[in-house]
Design an enzyme around this catalytic site. Structure first.
Site, PDB file in Angstrom:
ATOM      1  N   HIS A 138     158.593   6.404  77.250  1.00 53.91           N
ATOM      2  CA  HIS A 138     158.627   6.477  75.721  1.00 53.91           C
ATOM      3  C   HIS A 138     157.145   6.592  75.617  1.00 53.91           C
ATOM      4  O   HIS A 138     155.918   5.956  76.118  1.00 53.91           O
ATOM      5  CB  HIS A 138     158.940   5.352  74.881  1.00 53.91           C
ATOM      6  CG  HIS A 138     159.290   5.620  73.548  1.00 53.91           C
ATOM      7  ND1 HIS A 138     158.158   5.622  72.643  1.00 53.91           N
ATOM      8  CD2 HIS A 138     160.320   5.915  72.943  1.00 53.91           C
ATOM      9  CE1 HIS A 138     158.835   5.870  71.507  1.00 53.91           C
ATOM     10  NE2 HIS A 138     159.902   5.986  71.411  1.00 53.91           N
TER      11      HIS A 138
ATOM     12  N   ASP B 170     167.959   5.809  74.044  1.00 55.53           N
ATOM     13  CA  ASP B 170     168.954   7.038  74.372  1.00 55.53           C
ATOM     14  C   ASP B 170     169.657   6.525  75.813  1.00 55.53           C
ATOM     15  O   ASP B 170     170.731   6.983  76.140  1.00 55.53           O
ATOM     16  CB  ASP B 170     168.200   8.174  74.854  1.00 55.53           C
ATOM     17  CG  ASP B 170     167.569   8.902  73.498  1.00 55.53           C
ATOM     18  OD1 ASP B 170     166.691   9.116  73.304  1.00 55.53           O
ATOM     19  OD2 ASP B 170     168.498   9.137  72.517  1.00 55.53           O
TER      20      ASP B 170
HETATM   21  C1  SDX Z   1     163.219   9.664  71.939  1.00 56.54           C
HETATM   22  O1  SDX Z   1     158.663   9.476  70.013  1.00 56.54           O
HETATM   23  C2  SDX Z   1     159.800   8.704  69.675  1.00 56.54           C
HETATM   24  O2  SDX Z   1     159.772   7.927  68.810  1.00 56.54           O
HETATM   25  C3  SDX Z   1     160.917   9.160  69.960  1.00 56.54           C
HETATM   26  C4  SDX Z   1     162.131   8.462  69.726  1.00 56.54           C
HETATM   27  C5  SDX Z   1     162.588   8.272  68.386  1.00 56.54           C
HETATM   28  O3  SDX Z   1     163.267   7.596  68.036  1.00 56.54           O
HETATM   29  O4  SDX Z   1     162.403   9.308  67.684  1.00 56.54           O
HETATM   30  O5  SDX Z   1     161.979   7.245  70.361  1.00 56.54           O
HETATM   31  C6  SDX Z   1     163.720   8.889  70.548  1.00 56.54           C
HETATM   32  O6  SDX Z   1     162.939  10.690  71.961  1.00 56.54           O
HETATM   33  C7  SDX Z   1     163.139   8.661  73.079  1.00 56.54           C
HETATM   34  C8  SDX Z   1     162.840   9.335  74.493  1.00 56.54           C
HETATM   35  C9  SDX Z   1     163.987  10.010  74.806  1.00 56.54           C
HETATM   36  N1  SDX Z   1     163.515  10.938  76.157  1.00 56.54           N
HETATM   37  C10 SDX Z   1     163.662  10.692  77.388  1.00 56.54           C
HETATM   38  O7  SDX Z   1     164.367   9.595  77.537  1.00 56.54           O
HETATM   39  C11 SDX Z   1     163.635  11.700  78.341  1.00 56.54           C
HETATM   40  C12 SDX Z   1     162.799  10.955  79.470  1.00 56.54           C
HETATM   41  N2  SDX Z   1     161.480  10.412  79.251  1.00 56.54           N
HETATM   42  C13 SDX Z   1     160.347  11.118  79.343  1.00 56.54           C
HETATM   43  O8  SDX Z   1     160.480  12.373  79.450  1.00 56.54           O
HETATM   44  C14 SDX Z   1     159.075  10.643  78.644  1.00 56.54           C
HETATM   45  O9  SDX Z   1     159.086   9.188  78.982  1.00 56.54           O
HETATM   46  C15 SDX Z   1     158.943  10.811  77.168  1.00 56.54           C
HETATM   47  C16 SDX Z   1     159.006  12.105  77.011  1.00 56.54           C
HETATM   48  C17 SDX Z   1     159.818  10.040  76.531  1.00 56.54           C
HETATM   49  C18 SDX Z   1     157.481  10.299  76.929  1.00 56.54           C
HETATM   50  O10 SDX Z   1     156.624  11.113  77.723  1.00 56.54           O
HETATM   51  P1  SDX Z   1     155.027  10.821  77.495  1.00 56.54           P
HETATM   52  O11 SDX Z   1     154.779   9.744  76.641  1.00 56.54           O
HETATM   53  O12 SDX Z   1     154.349  12.232  77.269  1.00 56.54           O
HETATM   54  O13 SDX Z   1     154.790  10.213  79.081  1.00 56.54           O
HETATM   55  P2  SDX Z   1     154.373  11.282  80.138  1.00 56.54           P
HETATM   56  O14 SDX Z   1     155.056  12.373  80.274  1.00 56.54           O
HETATM   57  O15 SDX Z   1     152.746  11.525  80.077  1.00 56.54           O
HETATM   58  O16 SDX Z   1     154.455  10.315  81.299  1.00 56.54           O
HETATM   59  C19 SDX Z   1     153.424   9.320  81.793  1.00 56.54           C
HETATM   60  C20 SDX Z   1     153.673   9.213  83.286  1.00 56.54           C
HETATM   61  C21 SDX Z   1     153.761  10.416  84.087  1.00 56.54           C
HETATM   62  O17 SDX Z   1     153.700  10.152  85.332  1.00 56.54           O
HETATM   63  P3  SDX Z   1     152.059  10.315  85.959  1.00 56.54           P
HETATM   64  O18 SDX Z   1     151.544  11.785  85.453  1.00 56.54           O
HETATM   65  O19 SDX Z   1     151.080   9.114  85.126  1.00 56.54           O
HETATM   66  O20 SDX Z   1     152.072  10.177  87.197  1.00 56.54           O
HETATM   67  O21 SDX Z   1     155.180   8.392  83.357  1.00 56.54           O
HETATM   68  C22 SDX Z   1     156.043   9.332  84.212  1.00 56.54           C
HETATM   69  C23 SDX Z   1     155.478  10.842  84.076  1.00 56.54           C
HETATM   70  O22 SDX Z   1     155.789  11.646  85.157  1.00 56.54           O
HETATM   71  N3  SDX Z   1     157.379   9.417  83.448  1.00 56.54           N
HETATM   72  C24 SDX Z   1     158.518   9.720  83.986  1.00 56.54           C
HETATM   73  C25 SDX Z   1     159.394   9.255  82.897  1.00 56.54           C
HETATM   74  N4  SDX Z   1     159.103   9.497  81.554  1.00 56.54           N
HETATM   75  C26 SDX Z   1     157.286   9.520  81.940  1.00 56.54           C
HETATM   76  N5  SDX Z   1     158.686   9.548  85.187  1.00 56.54           N
HETATM   77  C27 SDX Z   1     160.127   9.825  85.668  1.00 56.54           C
HETATM   78  N6  SDX Z   1     161.214   9.690  84.630  1.00 56.54           N
HETATM   79  C28 SDX Z   1     160.655   9.573  83.306  1.00 56.54           C
HETATM   80  N7  SDX Z   1     161.635   9.284  82.364  1.00 56.54           N
END
Ligand code: SDX
Length: 430
Positions: free
Chosen positions: A305, A362
């Site tokens: 998140h 989710d």
């Molecule tokens: C919702 O914003 C809100 O409030 C949203 C929400 C709401 O109520 O409106 O809470 C609802 O959208 C919840 C999120 C649902 N999405 C998912 O579950 C999709 C999977 N999650 C990821 O795509 C991700 O965690 C996000 C999009 C939710 C957040 O992404 P960020 O904050 O941009 O984090 P990032 O992509 O910069 O990740 C930081 C690190 C990275 O690795 P490094 O580059 O530091 O090595 O964490 C890794 C990412 O690759 N990472 C993941 C991951 N989420 C982050 N790696 C594997 N699986 C994941 N799910």
């Protein structure tokens, strides 16, 4: 006034600091470019506040979520979705009379105009319901031209009642259309969640009896989804509202943004991921490995998140609720066991621990929808139904000014320097 200094090799600049209710600090950079010539750069806005808001507070490090100051755990335990909608839009808990009035307005506005109903015939039977939802909310505005830009409380209450009541009917009708079944009309005596399930699952010859525990579970799920401060879809609603676009158009845009698998579409993607594991095409271990391998392009859906770097309090509530729903329905689902195994493995894996990746809202919501019999492509629709009061509250807050300021971010240009036009017969594309 508190300030912070910025220095380059020529000058030192002093910028005001804004302090929030919970002592959050923000540097007010609204005069930065005019005073310093600099702009800031923050792709994804992870460090940038777009506004000051009094609707919802999140502390991502402590896993705190409050609507108008009330903790989400207390609302999930004691309140109901319509009371929470009222709280978000108006800022305080409604009296019994106000609540009854709003509930009656929802009942009176549950039907769609019969001509609007025919729009469904224009969609292919397998159209994604989020596409229909976004289109139909915009189409709805054609039937309520006076209410598209509600400003006084009476107009806002009426527009909110129309949207919150009819989004449920549109959702149910799109589900019926996808199954080639006749539309089922709402019943005045049913509660909000009960009518949604009734319009989806009843048939002309067979009434669908909503189990009280399931009715309450869906109501709690809608409460948990009702707002989440400046998330992608809510920021979209505020961005569209800033151009002076009407409430219905802003909500329609919010639905489109919510549909993305990184946002509200994640609940559908979680179940598709769990189904892949269950069908044997992907093992839990393989899933975790792929999620850690940047090259794979695979993410553990339902995990991580932008704000929560601790447990998402909503995921905690949903995890307990899923056990309760399964118990009530005497339902067994191997996907729940797989979800729990994934969570256990991920929460012990250094990759997830270091990056503070926990289950988000989710991760468990889809499991519950699946137990109730909701098809996966309807999960983001349930999310949108839940989030609608939050979008309306933010639209109201963003437009409650007589000097609307259009949202227009800047950029750092990295394209070609100035060059001349070359006539087509002198071009050689090497
Ligand atoms: C919702 O914003 C809100 O409030 C949203 C929400 C709401 O109520 O409106 O809470 C609802 O959208 C919840 C999120 C649902 N999405 C998912 O579950 C999709 C999977 N999650 C990821 O795509 C991700 O965690 C996000 C999009 C939710 C957040 O992404 P960020 O904050 O941009 O984090 P990032 O992509 O910069 O990740 C930081 C690190 C990275 O690795 P490094 O580059 O530091 O090595 O964490 C890794 C990412 O690759 N990472 C993941 C991951 N989420 C982050 N790696 C594997 N699986 C994941 N799910």
């Amino acid at each position: 006034m508190e300030t912070i200094s910025l220095k380059d090799d020529q000058k030192e600049f002093s910028l005001p600091v804004v302090t929030g209710t919970e002592n959050e600090k923000g540097i007010d950079i609204s005069t930065l470019r005019s005073e310093t010539g600099y702009i800031t750069l923050d792709p994804g806005y992870g460090n940038t506040g777009s506004c000051q808001s009094s609707i919802t507070y999140i502390d991502g490090e402590k896993g705190i979520l409050r609507y108008r100051g009330i903790p989400i755990e207390e609302l999930a335990l004691n309140s109901n979705f319509i009371e929470v909608a009222d709280l978000l839009i108006w800022g305080s808990l409604a009296t019994r009379e106000m609540g009854e009035r709003f509930t009656n307005m929802l009942t009176d506005n549950a039907l769609l105009h019969e001509s609007l109903k025919h729009h469904f015939e224009g969609f292919p039977f397998d159209a994604h319901p989020m596409a229909m939802l976004s289109a139909m909310v915009n189409a709805l505005s054609c039937y309520h031209p006076v209410l598209t830009k509600p400003h006084n409380p009476k107009e806002i209450e009426k527009a909110a009642a129309i949207l919150i009541s009819k989004i449920r009917t549109i959702a149910a009708f799109s589900y019926k259309m996808s199954r080639g079944e006749p539309f089922i009309y709402p019943k005045a005596r049913y509660s909000y969640a009960e009518n949604l399930l009734h319009m989806m699952f009843s048939l002309p010859h067979e009434h669908y009896e909503v189990h009280p525990e399931i009715k309450r579970a869906i109501d709690i799920i809608l409460i948990l989804h009702a707002d989440h401060e400046q998330n992608c879809s809510t920021s979209t609603v505020r961005m569209v509202a800033s151009s002076g676009a009407n409430l219905f158009a802003s909500i329609s845009a919010g639905i489109a943004a919510l549909w993305g698998p990184l946002h509200g579409g994640a609940n559908q993607a979680v179940i598709e991921m769990l189904e892949k594991i269950h069908s044997g095409n992907l093992g839990v271990k393989k899933c975790i490995e792929m999620a850690k391998d940047k090259e794979s392009g695979f993410r553990l859906m339902g995990f991580g998140h932008r704000v929560y770097k601790n447990f998402d309090p909503r995921a905690q509530i949903l995890k307990e609720l899923s056990a309760k729903v399964f118990d009530v329905l005497k339902h067994k689902d191997p996907l729940l066991d797989i979800a729990r195994e994934l969570e256990d493995v991920a929460l012990r894996d250094p990759y997830f621990v270091e990056r503070k990746l926990y289950p988000n809202i989710d991760f468990y919501s889809g499991i519950i929808f699946r137990a109730v019999g909701v098809p996966t492509n309807m999960y983001p629709v349930f999310f949108a139904i839940g989030r609608l009061p939050g979008w309306i509250a933010h639209w109201r807050e963003a437009t409650a000014t007589n000097r609307l300021q259009i949202a227009r971010p800047r950029q750092i240009y990295t394209g070609p320097a100035k060059q001349s036009y070359i006539p087509v017969d002198q071009r050689s594309h090497t």
